[in-house]
Design a protein around this motif. Structure first.
Motif, mmCIF file in Angstrom:
data_model
loop_
_atom_site.group_PDB
_atom_site.id
_atom_site.type_symbol
_atom_site.label_atom_id
_atom_site.label_comp_id
_atom_site.label_asym_id
_atom_site.label_seq_id
_atom_site.Cartn_x
_atom_site.Cartn_y
_atom_site.Cartn_z
ATOM 1 N N GLN A 177 8.458 -40.476 -2.170
ATOM 2 C CA GLN A 177 9.161 -41.460 -1.344
ATOM 3 C C GLN A 177 9.866 -40.778 -0.176
ATOM 4 O O GLN A 177 9.789 -41.238 0.971
ATOM 5 C CB GLN A 177 10.170 -42.230 -2.204
ATOM 6 C CG GLN A 177 10.956 -43.286 -1.450
ATOM 7 C CD GLN A 177 10.083 -44.394 -0.886
ATOM 8 O OE1 GLN A 177 9.011 -44.688 -1.419
ATOM 9 N NE2 GLN A 177 10.533 -44.992 0.213
ATOM 10 N N ASP A 178 10.526 -39.662 -0.456
ATOM 11 C CA ASP A 178 11.197 -38.910 0.611
ATOM 12 C C ASP A 178 10.174 -38.361 1.613
ATOM 13 O O ASP A 178 10.413 -38.367 2.828
ATOM 14 C CB ASP A 178 12.011 -37.760 0.024
ATOM 15 C CG ASP A 178 13.283 -38.241 -0.663
ATOM 16 O OD1 ASP A 178 13.658 -39.410 -0.460
ATOM 17 O OD2 ASP A 178 13.896 -37.440 -1.398
ATOM 18 N N ASP A 220 10.026 -39.651 -6.678
ATOM 19 C CA ASP A 220 11.161 -39.574 -5.747
ATOM 20 C C ASP A 220 10.811 -38.676 -4.557
ATOM 21 O O ASP A 220 11.146 -38.984 -3.400
ATOM 22 C CB ASP A 220 12.393 -39.022 -6.459
ATOM 23 C CG ASP A 220 12.982 -40.010 -7.454
ATOM 24 O OD1 ASP A 220 12.655 -41.208 -7.368
ATOM 25 O OD2 ASP A 220 13.762 -39.567 -8.324
ATOM 26 N N TRP A 248 7.268 -39.610 2.334
ATOM 27 C CA TRP A 248 6.752 -40.719 3.135
ATOM 28 C C TRP A 248 7.715 -41.044 4.273
ATOM 29 O O TRP A 248 7.298 -41.273 5.418
ATOM 30 C CB TRP A 248 6.541 -41.945 2.255
ATOM 31 C CG TRP A 248 5.952 -43.121 2.980
ATOM 32 C CD1 TRP A 248 4.632 -43.357 3.243
ATOM 33 C CD2 TRP A 248 6.676 -44.216 3.557
ATOM 34 N NE1 TRP A 248 4.493 -44.540 3.955
ATOM 35 C CE2 TRP A 248 5.724 -45.084 4.157
ATOM 36 C CE3 TRP A 248 8.026 -44.548 3.628
ATOM 37 C CZ2 TRP A 248 6.089 -46.263 4.804
ATOM 38 C CZ3 TRP A 248 8.395 -45.719 4.277
ATOM 39 C CH2 TRP A 248 7.435 -46.569 4.852
ATOM 40 N N LEU A 249 9.006 -41.074 3.978
ATOM 41 C CA LEU A 249 10.002 -41.366 5.015
ATOM 42 C C LEU A 249 9.962 -40.297 6.112
ATOM 43 O O LEU A 249 10.061 -40.614 7.308
ATOM 44 C CB LEU A 249 11.400 -41.435 4.398
ATOM 45 C CG LEU A 249 11.661 -42.627 3.467
ATOM 46 C CD1 LEU A 249 13.014 -42.484 2.777
ATOM 47 C CD2 LEU A 249 11.595 -43.944 4.240
ATOM 48 N N ARG A 250 9.798 -39.055 5.716
ATOM 49 C CA ARG A 250 9.746 -37.972 6.714
ATOM 50 C C ARG A 250 8.464 -38.055 7.529
ATOM 51 O O ARG A 250 8.451 -37.730 8.716
ATOM 52 C CB ARG A 250 9.879 -36.623 6.020
ATOM 53 C CG ARG A 250 11.235 -36.473 5.324
ATOM 54 C CD ARG A 250 11.509 -35.071 4.855
ATOM 55 N NE ARG A 250 12.781 -35.027 4.122
ATOM 56 C CZ ARG A 250 13.509 -33.931 3.950
ATOM 57 N NH1 ARG A 250 13.097 -32.784 4.469
ATOM 58 N NH2 ARG A 250 14.628 -33.978 3.273
ATOM 59 N N TRP A 251 7.390 -38.494 6.877
ATOM 60 C CA TRP A 251 6.124 -38.664 7.607
ATOM 61 C C TRP A 251 6.251 -39.776 8.635
ATOM 62 O O TRP A 251 5.760 -39.658 9.758
ATOM 63 C CB TRP A 251 5.009 -38.957 6.612
ATOM 64 C CG TRP A 251 3.688 -39.308 7.223
ATOM 65 C CD1 TRP A 251 3.042 -40.501 7.141
ATOM 66 C CD2 TRP A 251 2.848 -38.460 7.998
ATOM 67 N NE1 TRP A 251 1.847 -40.456 7.818
ATOM 68 C CE2 TRP A 251 1.708 -39.210 8.352
ATOM 69 C CE3 TRP A 251 2.951 -37.135 8.429
ATOM 70 C CZ2 TRP A 251 0.676 -38.673 9.121
ATOM 71 C CZ3 TRP A 251 1.910 -36.606 9.198
ATOM 72 C CH2 TRP A 251 0.797 -37.376 9.538
ATOM 73 N N GLN A 252 6.915 -40.855 8.267
ATOM 74 C CA GLN A 252 7.101 -41.954 9.207
ATOM 75 C C GLN A 252 7.949 -41.533 10.402
ATOM 76 O O GLN A 252 7.751 -42.013 11.518
ATOM 77 C CB GLN A 252 7.766 -43.150 8.498
ATOM 78 C CG GLN A 252 6.937 -43.765 7.389
ATOM 79 C CD GLN A 252 5.586 -44.230 7.877
ATOM 80 O OE1 GLN A 252 5.480 -44.982 8.843
ATOM 81 N NE2 GLN A 252 4.535 -43.767 7.211
ATOM 82 N N ALA A 253 8.899 -40.624 10.163
ATOM 83 C CA ALA A 253 9.795 -40.196 11.240
ATOM 84 C C ALA A 253 9.229 -39.049 12.064
ATOM 85 O O ALA A 253 9.768 -38.720 13.132
ATOM 86 C CB ALA A 253 11.143 -39.771 10.646
ATOM 87 N N ARG A 295 -2.142 -39.221 -0.937
ATOM 88 C CA ARG A 295 -1.086 -39.532 -1.912
ATOM 89 C C ARG A 295 -1.389 -38.941 -3.288
ATOM 90 O O ARG A 295 -0.514 -38.351 -3.924
ATOM 91 C CB ARG A 295 -0.895 -41.040 -2.034
ATOM 92 C CG ARG A 295 0.135 -41.426 -3.104
ATOM 93 C CD ARG A 295 0.288 -42.930 -3.207
ATOM 94 N NE ARG A 295 1.094 -43.472 -2.130
ATOM 95 C CZ ARG A 295 2.419 -43.525 -2.145
ATOM 96 N NH1 ARG A 295 3.099 -43.050 -3.177
ATOM 97 N NH2 ARG A 295 3.075 -44.044 -1.138
#
Length: 303
Positions: free
Chosen positions: A39-40, A36, A42-47, A17
């Motif tokens: 955050q985006d 920002d 992180w969401l892509r990493w989770q998906a 991070r």
């Protein structure tokens, strides 16, 4: 083997991070925009299907770079419509005692406020190639993947950016930290006294004063040139706006000696100053007074 590694995979983002935030900030010049992007990312990493990710750090660097690349185009349009001169959001820390290894590492990847301002002149692709390669030592193959270019094309982008940065940067840079700090201390002392002659001694005859109030706080719309004009302006500002409650403290601004001023009552930060110094004199000053860029800075820990 992959299944054994999967439980630790979600932590790869947190492990990287700080690095990813550093990349995003240096690409965008704004902590808010960088957050920002993280955050985006992180969401892509989770998906993401992490079973196909051989190198999480490289994968995440590519994701962050592409997100920043997309933002840079719209950011340029916003900054062209910005009231007055747009300056990057300053990164401020307070030096108190010997540096720790972590602080030295962070200082080593610091990019001065002056250089961040010059990077605004580059195209998004040039800026990404320059920052990734020259600041973070990312290889051209990885940069090419991030930008959908060949490694040779990425190398050419970085080379072109390097030339443009050199052309856009005034003489200076690389000044001995002790010499830089001495010039900043002399400036602070002369400013506090409103001593125009002492200010003239520490300012280069061709000094340029940049300021960013964002249309919220009064600041120059265009840069001010020349030691006499800058010295008289600084003395006038101090006489008009500084009160007995105003404190000036020394700080590291993007890794270089600078100044922060604030009101002791309430601790409200009023501005941050960064400097470029050559041969013991200030050749450029960057003053951020836009309160939207100062909210993260606290004077509480100042020595």
């Amino acid at each position: 083997m992959i299944d054994d590694q999967l439980p630790a995979a979600p932590d790869a983002f947190e492990a990287n991070r700080r690095y990813l935030g550093s990349v995003a900030y240096r690409l965008l010049g704004s902590f808010t925009d960088a957050e920002d992007v993280l955050q985006d990312a992180w969401l892509r990493w989770q998906a993401a299907d992490r079973s196909t990710v051989a190198d999480p750090r490289a994968f995440l660097t590519t994701v962050v770079t592409r997100l920043c690349y997309d933002q840079l185009g719209s950011a340029r349009a916003r900054r062209e419509a910005y009231y007055g001169e747009w300056l990057p959001e300053p990164a401020v820390s307070y030096a108190d005692g010997p540096d720790t290894p972590a602080e030295l590492a962070e200082r080593g990847e610091s990019v001065s406020l002056a250089l961040l301002a010059v990077l605004e002149q580059l195209s998004p692709a040039e800026r990404a190639a320059f920052v990734l390669h020259d600041v973070f030592a990312v290889g051209f193959e990885e940069i090419g993947t991030s930008l959908d270019r060949s490694p040779d094309a990425a190398r050419q982008l970085a080379s072109r950016a390097r030339r443009r940065v050199k052309d856009g940067t005034r003489r200076g840079g690389g000044t001995d930290p002790a010499e830089h700090r001495q010039a900043v201390e002399a400036f602070a002392a002369a400013s506090g006294r409103g001593d125009i002659l002492a200010l003239m001694e520490v300012l280069d005859p061709d000094v340029v004063w940049h300021s960013d109030g964002g249309g919220i706080v009064r600041a120059g719309v265009r840069p001010i040139h020349g030691a006499d004009r800058v010295a008289r302006m600084v003395a006038g500002l101090v006489a008009k706006w500084f009160t007995p409650d105003t404190a000036i403290c020394h700080a590291l601004v993007n890794g270089e000696p600078g100044l922060v001023w604030y009101e002791r009552t309430g601790g409200t930060v009023g501005g941050v100053l960064a400097f470029t110094v050559t041969d013991g004199r200030i050749i450029e000053a960057y003053v951020v007074v836009n309160p939207e860029k100062l909210g993260r800075i606290s004077p509480v820990t100042a020595p």
